[in-house]
Design a protein around this motif. Structure first.
Motif, PDB file in Angstrom:
ATOM      1  N   PHE B  40       0.792  -1.966  -0.176  1.00  0.00           N
ATOM      2  CA  PHE B  40       0.244   0.331   0.066  1.00  0.00           C
ATOM      3  C   PHE B  40       0.888   1.285  -0.324  1.00  0.00           C
ATOM      4  O   PHE B  40       0.617   1.693  -0.438  1.00  0.00           O
ATOM      5  N   LEU B  41       1.858   1.422   0.923  1.00  0.00           N
ATOM      6  CA  LEU B  41       2.969   2.081   0.796  1.00  0.00           C
ATOM      7  C   LEU B  41       3.370   2.543  -0.305  1.00  0.00           C
ATOM      8  O   LEU B  41       3.507   3.649  -0.857  1.00  0.00           O
ATOM      9  N   LYS B  42       3.926   1.497  -1.252  1.00  0.00           N
ATOM     10  CA  LYS B  42       4.382   1.244  -2.131  1.00  0.00           C
ATOM     11  C   LYS B  42       3.858   2.403  -3.254  1.00  0.00           C
ATOM     12  O   LYS B  42       4.057   2.885  -4.042  1.00  0.00           O
ATOM     13  N   THR B  43       2.591   2.068  -3.433  1.00  0.00           N
ATOM     14  CA  THR B  43       1.420   2.361  -4.745  1.00  0.00           C
ATOM     15  C   THR B  43       1.090   3.572  -4.240  1.00  0.00           C
ATOM     16  O   THR B  43       1.005   4.319  -4.914  1.00  0.00           O
ATOM     17  N   GLU B  44       1.168   4.112  -2.891  1.00  0.00           N
ATOM     18  CA  GLU B  44       0.582   5.620  -2.269  1.00  0.00           C
ATOM     19  C   GLU B  44       2.399   6.195  -2.952  1.00  0.00           C
ATOM     20  O   GLU B  44       2.029   8.097  -3.962  1.00  0.00           O
ATOM     21  N   LEU B  45       3.285   6.052  -2.833  1.00  0.00           N
ATOM     22  CA  LEU B  45       5.145   6.707  -3.437  1.00  0.00           C
ATOM     23  C   LEU B  45       4.705   6.537  -5.082  1.00  0.00           C
ATOM     24  O   LEU B  45       5.089   7.761  -5.223  1.00  0.00           O
ATOM     25  N   HIS B  46       3.957   5.706  -5.538  1.00  0.00           N
ATOM     26  CA  HIS B  46       4.826   5.490  -6.870  1.00  0.00           C
ATOM     27  C   HIS B  46       3.307   6.491  -7.503  1.00  0.00           C
ATOM     28  O   HIS B  46       3.214   7.019  -8.492  1.00  0.00           O
ATOM     29  N   ARG B  47       1.838   6.811  -6.829  1.00  0.00           N
ATOM     30  CA  ARG B  47       1.180   7.544  -7.680  1.00  0.00           C
ATOM     31  C   ARG B  47       1.509   9.356  -7.713  1.00  0.00           C
ATOM     32  O   ARG B  47       0.900   9.928  -8.563  1.00  0.00           O
ATOM     33  N   ARG B  48       2.250   9.206  -6.650  1.00  0.00           N
ATOM     34  CA  ARG B  48       2.924  11.140  -6.630  1.00  0.00           C
ATOM     35  C   ARG B  48       4.453  11.189  -6.947  1.00  0.00           C
ATOM     36  O   ARG B  48       5.020  11.812  -6.230  1.00  0.00           O
ATOM     37  N   SER B  49       4.641   9.717  -6.996  1.00  0.00           N
ATOM     38  CA  SER B  49       6.313   9.841  -8.236  1.00  0.00           C
ATOM     39  C   SER B  49       6.679  10.929  -9.454  1.00  0.00           C
ATOM     40  O   SER B  49       7.631  11.372  -9.472  1.00  0.00           O
ATOM     41  N   GLU B  50       5.324  11.677 -10.445  1.00  0.00           N
ATOM     42  CA  GLU B  50       5.664  12.204 -10.594  1.00  0.00           C
ATOM     43  C   GLU B  50       6.643  14.037  -9.821  1.00  0.00           C
ATOM     44  O   GLU B  50       6.931  14.904 -10.565  1.00  0.00           O
ATOM     45  N   VAL B  51       6.063  14.249  -8.807  1.00  0.00           N
ATOM     46  CA  VAL B  51       6.582  15.095  -8.111  1.00  0.00           C
ATOM     47  C   VAL B  51       8.025  14.693  -7.088  1.00  0.00           C
ATOM     48  O   VAL B  51       8.624  15.438  -6.499  1.00  0.00           O
ATOM     49  N   MET B  52       8.050  13.795  -7.256  1.00  0.00           N
ATOM     50  CA  MET B  52       8.967  12.783  -6.316  1.00  0.00           C
ATOM     51  C   MET B  52      10.367  13.317  -7.561  1.00  0.00           C
ATOM     52  O   MET B  52      10.841  12.943  -8.594  1.00  0.00           O
ATOM     53  N   HIS B  53      11.672  13.776  -7.055  1.00  0.00           N
ATOM     54  CA  HIS B  53      12.459  13.822  -8.021  1.00  0.00           C
ATOM     55  C   HIS B  53      13.506  11.800  -7.461  1.00  0.00           C
ATOM     56  O   HIS B  53      14.033  11.752  -8.599  1.00  0.00           O
ATOM     57  N   SER B  54      13.816  11.663  -6.586  1.00  0.00           N
ATOM     58  CA  SER B  54      14.416  10.428  -6.729  1.00  0.00           C
ATOM     59  C   SER B  54      13.795   9.194  -5.812  1.00  0.00           C
ATOM     60  O   SER B  54      12.457   9.548  -5.358  1.00  0.00           O
ATOM     61  N   MET B  55      14.138   8.135  -6.015  1.00  0.00           N
ATOM     62  CA  MET B  55      13.523   6.772  -5.199  1.00  0.00           C
ATOM     63  C   MET B  55      13.847   6.330  -4.279  1.00  0.00           C
ATOM     64  O   MET B  55      13.658   5.137  -3.808  1.00  0.00           O
ATOM     65  N   ASP B  56      14.536   7.335  -3.138  1.00  0.00           N
ATOM     66  CA  ASP B  56      15.261   6.634  -2.358  1.00  0.00           C
ATOM     67  C   ASP B  56      14.186   5.809  -0.992  1.00  0.00           C
ATOM     68  O   ASP B  56      14.798   5.352  -0.202  1.00  0.00           O
ATOM     69  N   ILE B  57      12.881   6.649  -0.916  1.00  0.00           N
ATOM     70  CA  ILE B  57      12.418   5.961  -0.134  1.00  0.00           C
ATOM     71  C   ILE B  57      11.733   5.525  -0.237  1.00  0.00           C
ATOM     72  O   ILE B  57      11.010   4.295   0.576  1.00  0.00           O
ATOM     73  N   HIS B  58      11.672   4.863  -1.493  1.00  0.00           N
ATOM     74  CA  HIS B  58      10.823   3.469  -1.464  1.00  0.00           C
ATOM     75  C   HIS B  58      11.936   2.151  -1.316  1.00  0.00           C
ATOM     76  O   HIS B  58      11.312   1.133  -1.177  1.00  0.00           O
ATOM     77  N   ILE B  59      12.549   2.266  -0.221  1.00  0.00           N
ATOM     78  CA  ILE B  59      13.388   1.605   0.452  1.00  0.00           C
ATOM     79  C   ILE B  59      12.611   0.716   0.885  1.00  0.00           C
ATOM     80  O   ILE B  59      12.279  -0.171   1.951  1.00  0.00           O
ATOM     81  N   VAL B  60      11.810   1.788   2.100  1.00  0.00           N
ATOM     82  CA  VAL B  60      11.101   1.154   3.195  1.00  0.00           C
ATOM     83  C   VAL B  60      10.144   0.665   2.850  1.00  0.00           C
ATOM     84  O   VAL B  60       9.610  -0.841   3.343  1.00  0.00           O
ATOM     85  N   PRO B  61       8.937   0.852   2.123  1.00  0.00           N
ATOM     86  CA  PRO B  61       8.126  -0.310   1.036  1.00  0.00           C
ATOM     87  C   PRO B  61       8.639  -1.782   0.506  1.00  0.00           C
ATOM     88  O   PRO B  61       8.618  -2.107   1.508  1.00  0.00           O
TER      89      PRO B  61
END
Lengths: 344, 352
Positions: B40-61
């Motif tokens: 769920f967390l990964k999906t939510e981060l992915h939904r707003r990925s257009e306004v995120m510059h890096s994917m570092d935070i994806h390590i948590v999900p």
């Protein structure tokens, strides 16, 4: 003339009772689902209650909730009956209970069907209610300082943004009302004075819409003021260009939304209705086949089960007669009292 | 010096095995929930990925999903082991599996704690990523005719409407970029020419914001243009009045949203971690208690259970020695190949 006669061997009776027990639990679940769907529909209708003029449409979810609860009760009793059906010692105690049980069940099951039909019949009423409600909402949009109407602006703005719609039938509805409050109009300016003089009621009417009509998907920054004035904006022709406002009216959007909901709910309720009918038919078959066996020494004989002993019309009259007699009795008593008064 | 020794009579062993079997089912369920929350967390981060510059935070999900799946496997294995534990004939076949199983499970379970710590530690990284992403989004807002950037306008508009925010830090970010495309500007008009000349880069800057910054809750129809000019609007003072735009920036809104999500997920992950550790400790006790019974005639005797046979330091040294030996065997395998070449040369001088 017997309706739906069937020969049932002992094995078949046992299988029927077992199958019916399972089916009645599924039907109880179906009844609970119907109740939940009725609650959901009522909640959704209430959420937009501020833009509806009357609550006539609420009869659909109310009926669904009543039918759902009743169906849970009916199926619970059906499962108890078929648990006792295979035991000739326990079965007779249900005898007096069965006739009113069938009467109630048929009534509530028809009510289920009626609720689905109602949801289509009430479409016109819903549309009228929304038409009046939205008209009032747009008229009172500017009255954010009037108690009782101060949330109309927020309601209409959020509605337009959420349902991606503008105005009642379309965006031109905003041209016919003054949606900017007098508090924010400079009455010393020439433009304001001209506009107010230009119509009988002295309202400030403009060819503009609120920001909530703006469509985010449009490639151009939103043009919401002076929509019909081609010279006010560069590279703009309002007759040919696709406006960057929402094109649907909110009435159409809301009606589609609710009809979509009721179509989905109607499909589920119809399947629950069919399940309920099969449960009732099976209970009737089981009851009549067990009655043929009652009193016999050998319980494992073949017996006949049927749905209706007499024809449909005669059975219907049998059920309705006691109800009518009750009503006629009430009518007869005043006449008798009058006769007595007349004689005395 | 044995670590945390406990006496286990037969009844206690039976109870431990039964309780552990039940607990392993609960933990398996909890592991599945951890996996779902990670997804769920990964999906939510992915939904707003257009306004995120890096994917570092994806390590948590990613960690949560990996550990959730692994913990389902670990708990199935633990359930099987404790099913066999009360049968002395079936228990010995698990003997060789258990020590590496314990090391592996403890490692994976500690990853849960790491994920939780990371979710707080990576907050600055998330904020930085959003800062850059939103800055780019606002800069490319006008480029609805450039392939690859044509959806930036819709993304930013819908983001501002949904999260009730305006701009990066606040609404003034819109004053610093040209957010109206040149296609819609009349370059023959005096106003446009003045504005374009007034700055070095020749951009059309104005003190206005897009419509998606408008707050529906405001009592006044939205003022989005000429925000700094009191004379343009009647009864309006931008210094004192509460503007009818959204007051907070989208960076703050998004960071609050994601931190809120992770704070909700945190306690569930902590609970899963504690449950998993309890299972591993109980399984270790059960294993050591059963080992005392193996080979004995009377299975109903009392045995000792412990976590570590020797102390922590000594066990670590022992494992170090074991690992060294394993490495040496690998090295000796190479070394013996080289010495067999060297030996004939050594023997030659001796014989000669």
């Amino acid at each position: 003339m017997v309706v739906g006669k069937m020969k049932l061997t002992f094995q078949k009776r046992v299988k029927l009772a077992q199958g019916l027990w399972m089916l009645s639990w599924f039907a109880t679940l179906g009844g609970a689902v119907t109740f939940a769907l009725g609650c959901f529909l009522k909640t959704e209708l209430r959420r937009r209650g501020e833009v509806m003029d009357n609550t006539d449409i609420h009869c659909v979810p109310n009926t669904l909730m009543i039918v759902g609860l009743a169906s849970m009760g009916i199926n619970y009793f059906a499962s108890r009956i078929c648990q006792d059906a295979l035991d000739p010692g326990r079965f007779p105690r249900w005898k007096t209970f069965l006739k009113p049980f069938y009467g109630c069940s048929v009534f509530f099951t028809t009510l289920m069907l009626i609720s689905v039909i109602l949801s289509y019949i009430m479409k016109g009423s819903l549309e009228t209610s929304l038409k009046i409600g939205l008209k009032n909402g747009i008229r009172f949009y500017k009255d954010t300082d009037t108690p009782g109407r101060c949330f109309q602006k927020q309601t209409i703005d959020r509605l337009q943004m959420e349902f991606q719609c503008c105005g009642n039938s379309n965006y031109r509805d905003w041209f016919e009302v003054q949606w900017i409050s007098n508090r924010y109009l400079d009455f010393s300016s020439k433009e304001v004075k001209d506009r107010i003089k230009s119509n009988v009621d002295g309202r400030y009417l403009i060819d503009s819409v609120p920001f909530s009509c703006c469509n985010p998907s449009s490639p151009r920054p939103c043009i919401q003021y002076r929509i019909t004035n081609n010279t006010a904006h560069y590279n703009y022709e309002h007759q040919t260009d696709e406006l960057n406002l929402f094109i649907h009216g909110c009435r159409e959007a809301l009606v589609n939304y609710y009809m979509g909901l009721m179509n989905a709910i109607g499909a589920v309720v119809l399947s629950v209705f069919l399940l309920q009918c099969s449960v009732l038919a099976s209970v009737r078959l089981l009851q009549t086949s067990m009655e043929a066996v009652a009193g016999q020494e050998n319980v494992e004989v073949d017996s006949e089960g049927y749905l209706l002993e007499k024809g449909v019309k005669e059975t219907f009259m049998e059920y309705v007669d006691p109800v009518l007699k009750l009503l006629w009795l009430n009518e007869v008593t005043p006449a008798e009292a009058k006769a007595e008064a007349g004689t005395s | 010096m044995v670590l945390l020794k406990m006496k286990f009579p037969f009844q206690k062993r039976v109870r431990l095995a039964q309780g552990l079997w039940l607990l392993s089912w609960v933990a398996m369920f909890s592991g599945a929930i951890t996996f779902t929350m990670g997804a769920f967390l990964k999906t939510e981060l992915h939904r707003r990925s257009e306004v995120m510059h890096s994917m570092d935070i994806h390590i948590v999900p990613n960690l949560l999903m990996a550990v959730g799946l692994a913990s389902v496997g670990i708990n199935i294995f633990a359930g099987k082991v404790c099913q066999d534990s009360l049968d002395p004939s079936r228990f010995p076949r698990w003997k060789t599996f258990l020590p590496p199983f314990f090391c592996f499970s403890v490692f994976l379970t500690s990853l849960l704690l790491v994920a939780m710590i990371l979710s707080f530690a990576l907050q600055p990284s998330l904020e930085e990523s959003l800062k850059i992403g939103l800055k780019n989004g606002i800069r490319f807002y006008k480029d609805t005719d450039t392939p690859g950037r044509c959806f930036q306008k819709e993304t930013i508009d819908r983001l501002q409407i949904e999260f009730q925010c305006c701009g990066n830090t606040d609404y003034r970010d819109w004053f610093e970029v040209q957010w109206i495309s040149n296609r819609y500007l009349d370059f023959t008009s005096k106003e446009v020419k003045d504005r374009v000349r007034s700055n070095v880069d020749g951009r059309y800057l104005l003190d206005g914001v897009p419509f998606s910054c408008c707050n529906p809750a405001s009592p006044r129809p939205c003022i989005q243009y000429s925000l700094r000019d009191n004379s343009v609007h009647y009864n309006y003072e931008y210094q004192t009045e509460e503007l009818n735009l959204y007051s907070r920036g989208c960076r703050q809104a998004l960071v609050s949203y994601y931190m809120g999500l992770m704070n909700t997920i945190g306690p569930c992950v902590l609970f899963d971690f504690l449950l998993q550790m309890a299972i591993l400790v109980s399984l270790r006790y059960l294993q050591t208690a059963m080992e005392g019974v193996i080979g004995q005639e009377d299975v109903e005797i009392e045995t000792d259970g412990y976590i570590l046979e020797k102390g922590v330091k000594e066990t670590l040294l022992e494992t170090k020695e074991k690992v060294k030996k394993l490495l040496q065997f690998a090295q000796v395998g190479d070394a013996s190949a080289t010495t067999t070449d060297a030996q004939p040369e050594e023997e030659k001088p001796a014989t000669a």
